[in-house]
Structures are given as structure tokens and as C-alpha cells.
Design an enzyme around this catalytic site. Structure first.
Site, PDB file in Angstrom:
ATOM      1  N   ALA A 169      83.872  77.012  30.082  1.00  0.00           N
ATOM      2  CA  ALA A 169      83.630  75.721  31.024  1.00  0.00           C
ATOM      3  C   ALA A 169      83.235  76.139  32.461  1.00  0.00           C
ATOM      4  O   ALA A 169      83.692  77.116  32.719  1.00  0.00           O
ATOM      5  CB  ALA A 169      84.677  74.637  31.108  1.00  0.00           C
ATOM      6  N   SER A 170      82.444  75.484  33.092  1.00  0.00           N
ATOM      7  CA  SER A 170      81.878  75.813  34.302  1.00  0.00           C
ATOM      8  C   SER A 170      82.043  74.390  35.147  1.00  0.00           C
ATOM      9  O   SER A 170      81.913  73.433  34.989  1.00  0.00           O
ATOM     10  CB  SER A 170      80.457  76.181  34.210  1.00  0.00           C
ATOM     11  N   ALA A 171      82.862  74.515  36.537  1.00  0.00           N
ATOM     12  CA  ALA A 171      83.240  73.499  37.292  1.00  0.00           C
ATOM     13  C   ALA A 171      82.505  73.642  38.704  1.00  0.00           C
ATOM     14  O   ALA A 171      81.997  74.953  38.921  1.00  0.00           O
ATOM     15  CB  ALA A 171      84.610  73.189  37.371  1.00  0.00           C
ATOM     16  N   ASP A 199      94.265  65.822  40.642  1.00  0.00           N
ATOM     17  CA  ASP A 199      92.758  65.999  40.412  1.00  0.00           C
ATOM     18  C   ASP A 199      92.803  65.671  38.799  1.00  0.00           C
ATOM     19  O   ASP A 199      92.223  66.650  37.987  1.00  0.00           O
ATOM     20  CB  ASP A 199      92.327  67.264  40.622  1.00  0.00           C
TER      21      ASP A 199
END
Length: 545
Positions: free
Chosen positions: A128-130, A284
Site C-alpha cells: 500500500a502507498s499513502a 486519522d
């Protein structure tokens, strides 16, 4: 110079992706509609991308602060068209990744060892990439499956530039709009800067994750994965790998026959438990950070990751917030108004009955309706507009909480639209208030303080002796001060008498010198011996001083 360049870059991205076309013209005054229709941006083509894709691509290019804004918007499907919300949802964990070679280089510098030595297996492709970091899968030499979170290279500089630009805009707003002072824009930016800087420190995130795990240890509501501290650094964190269904995949959850009503209710319960029981909340909670354990579909449990942003409240804010929410649930608007005035959240001189009437007009329509018919975001907007009339100031310490509550509502709306937020939260708050201020709460506080009190008991005789000694010293000092004051008063009286005698003596001597004047003032003393009498009397008066 960097801020000016950044401002021009933001303007260029807005123009290139034609974000002006996303503004709803039907809600603007005529002159703004005319200005938008005549603006030079219309000379740029929109390209083949849809409006949602253009917004998502623009936010990705603008950087992490804007990506986070898009993440928050993605949870509010009631405020956005479905096609735009679907695109923004991709910002939660589908931001373009940075190269695996950079990730490996960061890991090796942080651990001071090759990746192959640290891990038995390492997935080169990002899981995953944020906006701030990306995650890779790995396996420890002990056989445990983990995820490795790595901070994006150079992201800190980008964030600092954006934050400085936000400060500049906040100060500009204060100059141009004096009424904006009640919103405390600079303080809000300052709080946001702190939370962003904390998010860049993965050791802080790991510590927050451990705290949240302790708070919900063995809880049926929430599971938090464990941290592997020996592999965790400021720009690197290794955490237990979890397996669950992303909370946004509602169709998948339904296929697993998950009790959606209970899942939605537990989300609300988790929020209020964090805020009021623990005073430590995950701030968040967008869908990309929340998963569901579907092992027991009738008793689903949430799984939380990414605790980079957490919040807490002071005891006073906790109490005021709980009492305000309970008063809202009971539709006691006068109590809401009184609490706002008492806490200093509205301007001085506000009349409680007028403020209560204004709040009632906004809030009354929302009660006794399912969540699908209520937008908490719209309610907040209405409350802010109402509070503006009463000079209500934004409380910076509550901004994170408001953002989290909006995320929770967005989740609840997706999972179970018929959820009644008020009915779910009210019993929890009432029970919390009873535990806090009822007999049980007083007893628990006494038990909590008892060890301190017992520890101080042996010192009580000494403390009493010191107190009596200090009281005696005070009495003696007070007596001595009284004596000194009395002497000062007596001395002042003597000085006044001496001054009078001096004046009289000098006057008599002067009369003796000028005997003609003496005869006119005192005709009874006529004769040659008169000056001698006056002079002798004056000398006697002076000698008596």
C-alpha cells in the site's frame, strides 16, 4: 522564495487540471458566476479525464497535505457526487509508490544492515502507498509475517513548505477578514503542523500504536497489531501483519454475512470509548486505516492501523464536551447555551435564551431520524453559521476531534445508513457521566488517591508542627509589625508638633527683630522691653523642641 514558488505551482496545478469546473455555479452570486465563466483557465482543455480523476490527480500532485484533505472528503459521500467520492477513495491507499530501491536504501541506512540480513523475505512491490509513507510485506527470520512502513524520501521538506504556505494564507485571511479571528486560523495551522510532524516520526506512531493496543487489550471491539521495536526507527516501523476486509468494501462484508448494524454501532462505541474512557483517540480514521475481522460475522471486530495522528483532551474539555452532547441528545438547548457561555466558547455578554433559540432552530429538525437522513457535516456547518452571530470562537484543541467524528459518521453512513447516531451514543455518555460524577466515580477517585494519602500520613505530624510554627512566626511577625507601625505613627505625631514649635519660635524671633510689627500685632506688650520678651519666648520654644 520557496513559498512563492510553491504558491505558483499550486496555481498551475489548479489551472492544468481545470479544478474551476468543480465549483457549483448554481450556489454562487451572479458576479462570481460571471467571473468564472470569463476566467482565462477556460482556454486550457480539460482532457479525457473525468472530473473525479482530475481532482484526485491534482491532489496527488499537490502533495501529502492535500491528499489527506481528499481522504477526509472521500468519507463524506453525502457531500460529494458518487463519481468524485469513488475517485477520492483511491487516495486512501493507492497513491503512486516510490521505487522499491529507495525503500530498501532507507531500510538499510536505518537498520545499518542489508535487507536480506534483517528479513527472511522482503516484498519489493509496495503493499500500500499513502501520502507520507508506503508499506512492504516481509517475513522475520523467526517466521512472523510483518509489514514494513517506510517514510517517503524528501517528504518532510515538501510538508514544511506547504505548512509555511498555510501560515501565510492564515495570516492573510486575518488581515483581510477581521471576523476570522474567532476561527483562530494560525492556531489551527499550528496544531495541524504538530500532527503532521508527529506523523513523520514513526517511533511516535509506534508508541501511539502500543498505547492504543493496551487500551483495547482483549477487547471484542478493536484489535491493534503489535510493534516490533527492535526494527523500528524514526523513518522505519515494523509491525505485525493483519488480515481483514477493508471497511470500505461493503459488498465483501455483506458476502461474509457480517452484522452491519452491530459493526456500525461498534464503530460509534469505539470512538466514544477512546475519547471519554481513555482520553486517547485515533484521529486519522479514514477507511484506508480501518479493517474488519470477519472470523465471527455476528460479532465483527475492527482492526486499526496507522496511528500517526492521535488526540487527547483536557479534563475540562472532556467534561464540557460530554455535557454538551448529552444536552443535545436531550434537546436541552438552554443547557447547551449555558455550557458554551460558562466555558468561554462564545462572546461575553451572550444571552443564554437567545443563543438557545438559535441552536434549537438548527438542531431540532435532525432528531428522531436515521443517519441516512441526517448529515452531521451539514449540522456542524449550520451550528458554525449560527455561532458566528454570537462571536463563537473555534477551539483548536477540538479540531482533530471534529475531523474524527466526521470520519466516524462517514463510516457509519457507508456501513449501515439507518444507524441512529444519537441513540447509540446517548447511553454510553450517560453511563460515563455517572461513573465520573456519581458515587461510584467519587469512590474510584478516592481509591486512586488512597495510596498517595497513605504515603503522606506519616508526614502529617511533621506537617502539623511546621504549620503551627509558621502560624506562631506569623503571629510574632504581625505583633512586631504592629509595634513598628505604632512607633511610626507616634514619631509622625512628634514630628508634626516639632514642626509647629519651629514655626512659632522662628515667628516670635522675627517679631522681636521687627519690634514695630510686634507692637502692631501685640499692643499689650508696648515698651522697650517688648523685643526681649518676644525673643526670649521664641528661644524657649525652640529649645523645647
Amino acid at each position: 522564495m520557496g513559498q512563492l514558488y510553491r504558491a505558483f505551482r499550486i496555481a498551475w496545478i489548479v489551472i492544468r487540471y481545470r479544478l474551476d469546473t468543480l465549483i457549483p455555479l448554481d450556489r454562487l452570486p451572479f458576479y462570481l458566476v460571471l467571473a468564472l465563466r470569463l476566467n482565462p483557465m477556460r482556454l486550457f482543455p480539460m482532457g479525457e479525464h473525468s472530473r473525479g480523476e482530475r481532482l484526485r490527480l491534482a491532489l496527488e500532485e499537490l502533495g501529502p497535505i492535500f491528499v489527506k484533505f481528499g481522504q477526509m472528503l472521500s468519507t463524506r459521500r453525502d457531500l460529494l457526487p458518487f463519481d468524485v467520492a469513488d475517485e477520492l477513495k483511491k487516495l486512501q491507499d493507492q497513491v503512486p509508490p516510490f521505487p522499491a530501491a529507495q525503500a530498501k536504501s532507507t531500510i538499510e541506512k536505518a537498520l545499518r544492515m542489508p535487507v536480506e540480513e534483517a528479513f527472511a523475505e522482503f516484498g519489493s512491490e509496495a503493499l500500500a502507498s499513502a501520502s507520507v509513507a508506503q508499506v512492504h510485506t516481509a517475513q522475520l527470520h523467526t517466521g512472523e509475517q510483518v509489514v514494513v512502513k517506510v517514510i517517503r524520501p524528501g517528504i518532510e521538506k515538501v510538508i514544511l513548505n506547504d505548512v509555511q504556505l498555510m501560515y501565510m494564507l492564515a495570516r492573510l485571511v486575518l488581515r483581510l477578514v477581521p471576523d476570522a479571528r474567532r476561527l483562530h486560523p494560525v492556531e489551527v495551522v499550528s496544531d495541524y503542523e504538530i500532527s503532521l510532524m508527529d506523523e513523520l516520526d514513526l517511533q511516535k506512531e509506534a508508541a501511539s500504536t502500543s498505547q492504543l493496543k493496551r487500551n483495547f487489550l482483549n477487547s471484542p471491539l478493536l484489535y491493534v497489531p503489535a510493534i516490533h521495536w527492535s526494527f523500528t526507527r524514526k523513518n522505519l516501523m515494523v509491525q505485525e501483519r493483519i488480515y481483514g476486509v477493508p471497511v470500505a468494501e461493503v459488498d465483501t462484508l455483506k458476502q461474509h454475512k457480517v452484522n452491519m448494524k452491530k459493526l456500525a454501532e461498534r464503530g460509534v462505541e469505539i470512538f466514544f470509548t477512546q475519547v471519554f474512557r481513555d482520553n486517547f483517540f485515533h484521529a486519522d480514521m479514514h477507511p484506508g486505516n480501518i479493517f474488519v475481522d470477519t472470523t465471527h460475522p455476528e460479532n465483527p471486530r475492527y482492526i486499526a492501523i496507522d496511528c500517526g495522528i492521535v488526540g487527547s483532551l483536557s479534563v475540562e474539555d472532556q467534561n464540557y464536551l460530554a455535557r454538551n452532547l448529552l444536552a443535545f441528545f436531550k434537546q436541552d438547548y438552554y443547557e447547551v447555551a449555558r455550557l458554551h457561555i460558562e466555558s468561554g466558547w462564545v462572546g461575553e455578554g451572550t444571552r443564554a435564551n437567545e443563543f438557545a433559540a438559535a441552536i434549537r432552530a438548527v438542531c431540532e429538525p435532525i432528531f428522531e431520524k436515521p443517519l441516512k437522513d441526517i448529515s452531521f457535516g451539514q449540522v456542524l456547518l449550520g451550528l458554525f453559521q449560527t455561532a458566528r452571530r454570537f462571536n463563537m470562537e473555534v477551539q483548536p484543541q477540538l479540531v482533530l476531534l471534529q475531523k474524527t467524528l466526521l470520519n466516524i459518521e462517514g463510516l457509519g453512513r457507508q456501513l449501515y445508513p439507518d444507524l441512529d447516531l444519537w441513540t447509540t451514543a446517548k447511553p454510553f455518555l450517560e453511563n460515563w457521566m455517572k461513573q465520573r460524577v456519581g458515587p461510584r466515580g467519587i469512590w474510584m477517585k478516592a481509591k486512586e488517591k488512597l495510596p498517595d494519602w497513605l504515603e503522606q500520613i506519616p508526614e502529617l505530624p511533621q506537617l502539623a508542627h511546621e504549620g503551627l510554627t509558621q502560624f506562631r512566626n506569623w503571629q510574632q511577625g504581625h505583633h512586631e509589625q504592629s509595634v513598628v507601625l505604632r512607633e511610626i505613627r507616634n514619631e509622625l505625631g512628634r514630628n508634626r508638633r516639632r514642626q509647629g514649635q519651629l514655626v512659632l519660635g522662628v515667628l516670635l524671633l522675627l517679631l522681636a527683630l521687627f519690634s514695630g510689627v510686634g507692637e502692631q500685632l501685640m499692643p499689650v506688650l508696648q515698651g522697650e522691653w517688648q523685643p526681649w520678651v518676644l525673643g526670649l519666648t521664641g528661644l524657649l520654644v525652640l529649645l523645647r523642641r
